[in-house]
Design a protein around this motif. Sequence first.
Motif, PDB file in Angstrom:
ATOM      1  N   GLY A 160     -43.264   8.174  -9.114  1.00  0.00           N
ATOM      2  CA  GLY A 160     -42.386   7.334  -8.313  1.00  0.00           C
ATOM      3  C   GLY A 160     -43.107   6.149  -7.701  1.00  0.00           C
ATOM      4  N   THR A 161     -42.542   5.663  -6.593  1.00  0.00           N
ATOM      5  CA  THR A 161     -43.040   4.474  -5.914  1.00  0.00           C
ATOM      6  C   THR A 161     -43.200   4.764  -4.431  1.00  0.00           C
ATOM      7  N   VAL A 162     -44.263   4.252  -3.833  1.00  0.00           N
ATOM      8  CA  VAL A 162     -44.464   4.367  -2.392  1.00  0.00           C
ATOM      9  C   VAL A 162     -44.737   2.984  -1.812  1.00  0.00           C
ATOM     10  N   ASP A 163     -44.060   2.660  -0.719  1.00  0.00           N
ATOM     11  CA  ASP A 163     -44.276   1.423   0.020  1.00  0.00           C
ATOM     12  C   ASP A 163     -45.073   1.757   1.279  1.00  0.00           C
ATOM     13  N   ILE A 198     -55.677  -2.431  -8.735  1.00  0.00           N
ATOM     14  CA  ILE A 198     -54.604  -1.702  -9.440  1.00  0.00           C
ATOM     15  C   ILE A 198     -53.365  -2.585  -9.555  1.00  0.00           C
ATOM     16  N   LYS A 199     -53.573  -3.875  -9.782  1.00  0.00           N
ATOM     17  CA  LYS A 199     -52.463  -4.812  -9.803  1.00  0.00           C
ATOM     18  C   LYS A 199     -51.493  -4.577 -10.956  1.00  0.00           C
ATOM     19  N   HIS A 200     -51.923  -3.821 -11.975  1.00  0.00           N
ATOM     20  CA  HIS A 200     -51.022  -3.533 -13.092  1.00  0.00           C
ATOM     21  C   HIS A 200     -49.880  -2.607 -12.688  1.00  0.00           C
ATOM     22  N   ARG A 201     -50.008  -1.939 -11.546  1.00  0.00           N
ATOM     23  CA  ARG A 201     -48.939  -1.047 -11.073  1.00  0.00           C
ATOM     24  C   ARG A 201     -48.768  -1.105  -9.553  1.00  0.00           C
ATOM     25  N   SER A 202     -49.121  -2.219  -8.974  1.00  0.00           N
ATOM     26  CA  SER A 202     -48.957  -2.374  -7.527  1.00  0.00           C
ATOM     27  C   SER A 202     -48.628  -3.817  -7.192  1.00  0.00           C
ATOM     28  N   VAL A 203     -48.009  -3.994  -6.027  1.00  0.00           N
ATOM     29  CA  VAL A 203     -47.638  -5.318  -5.538  1.00  0.00           C
ATOM     30  C   VAL A 203     -47.907  -5.351  -4.034  1.00  0.00           C
ATOM     31  N   PHE A 204     -48.530  -6.434  -3.560  1.00  0.00           N
ATOM     32  CA  PHE A 204     -48.711  -6.613  -2.121  1.00  0.00           C
ATOM     33  C   PHE A 204     -47.826  -7.762  -1.656  1.00  0.00           C
ATOM     34  N   PHE A 205     -47.118  -7.530  -0.543  1.00  0.00           N
ATOM     35  CA  PHE A 205     -46.217  -8.531   0.019  1.00  0.00           C
ATOM     36  C   PHE A 205     -46.839  -9.082   1.304  1.00  0.00           C
ATOM     37  N   ARG A 212     -47.106  -1.911  -2.222  1.00  0.00           N
ATOM     38  CA  ARG A 212     -46.277  -1.033  -3.056  1.00  0.00           C
ATOM     39  C   ARG A 212     -47.078  -0.562  -4.264  1.00  0.00           C
ATOM     40  N   ILE A 213     -47.132   0.770  -4.445  1.00  0.00           N
ATOM     41  CA  ILE A 213     -47.809   1.379  -5.599  1.00  0.00           C
ATOM     42  C   ILE A 213     -46.754   2.092  -6.429  1.00  0.00           C
TER      43      ILE A 213
END
Length: 437
Positions: A160-163, A198-205, A212-213
């Motif tokens: 899943g995803t965690v913020d 881990i930018k292939h599966r994460s985003v920083f806002f 977000r991972i």
Amino acid sequence: MEQFFIIVLLAGGTQALIPVDETTCDLRTNTCPCSPLLKGTVYIQVMTDASGREVTCLKMLPTVNIIVFNLKKETITIDKEFNNRLQFLIRNGTIKITNVRRNDSGQYSIEVFNSGGVREKNINFILDVKGNDKAESKLCVETYCDGRHDGAQCYGALGGTVDIQLVDSTSEISRYQLLKNSLKILDVREKMILSNTIKHRSVFFPSNGTFRITNLSRTDSGNYTLQTFDSDGKSSGVQILQLFFQAPVSSVLLVSECLSQGERRVSCSSEGGDSPQYSWTLDGRTLTDAEILSGNMKTNVITLKQHVSGHLACSVKNLVSKVSKEQRLSTCEIGHLPLISGVLSTLIIFLVVVVAAVCAQRKKQNSKTKATPSSYSAEEENDQEEIFADLRVVKQQAKQLEKRAELEFCRVKCSKRPRQTEPTIDDCLYVNVHKFR
């Protein structure tokens, strides 16, 4: 010429018969990776309506960002890599990509501006192209974690995803780094991302300080350290964050069966899920002890009493997911065969006792014929007393067995009535039992 057209029609017809895999992703409500199938078609809804807006979609690459498409004054410009494969449907704000390729995978960013040029929103998403084996995709569960406090514990779902909220949106922190086991994961300075391993599966806002991972795995579990620095580069604080991940519960199966006396056994099983916890409700309320014959509210198998009916629901949950299943239950019919068998068994026992008494009496009579005349009269008198005593015992046993037979038949007759109070002998139809005299 005619032959040429026939070939084209046949080829076109054959191609039309090949099914195309379609995937739909809604970025308005879902932050999980969008996972279309290779060579398939994907619909990515960005907003409800893009009319009157300017939209720019970027593909984030390590060195330079590529403008996938740009919408300005109702005119769409598309990059050559997506030419003839991408459409942006303005009326419903949806991106359509056909013949999806492997290299379409990656991180994307969409910027939306109103007619005055003011940015309304920034949307980040991940496109993860899967193989065309049509394997079932994993359940994606989204969780939120507030990591702004030292010692915070957060839970996420595998796959899943965690913020993770690292800092406040209005934070004046000049620089901060996120590490796991001394390995730098994220480095941000003045709201600019310096590195993300881990930018292939994460985003920083940067706008709200959220990391977000996606596509979580068990190796993501562990202790994370957030180090903050002031404008002079000196350390201003250290916070520890613990992340734990569990497999989510994906589905629940509810199975019930009637037992011989009208009870109902119900079992609840779950697919997937670490450390599942069970709970039961009937018509929206918690089951009571008066309704449960065996088991309890926390077991996955319970036996309900005869009078229980209604909408029974079983819920299975753990720290990252909750799934429930409901089933309509009616009261079970009590089987007549077991009760009738009990009545017949009672009558057979009664007959066996009577036959045994008669055989014993005849055996004694036969033995008397061999006795001497002088002792016959005295022994005969004693034997008669014993026979009468045996008959009295048999008579008492017959009365007891007769009463048992009446009660057994009572249960058969009264079981068809609504359950209000305990039945009595006067409520039942008695059986006429012929007595041996």
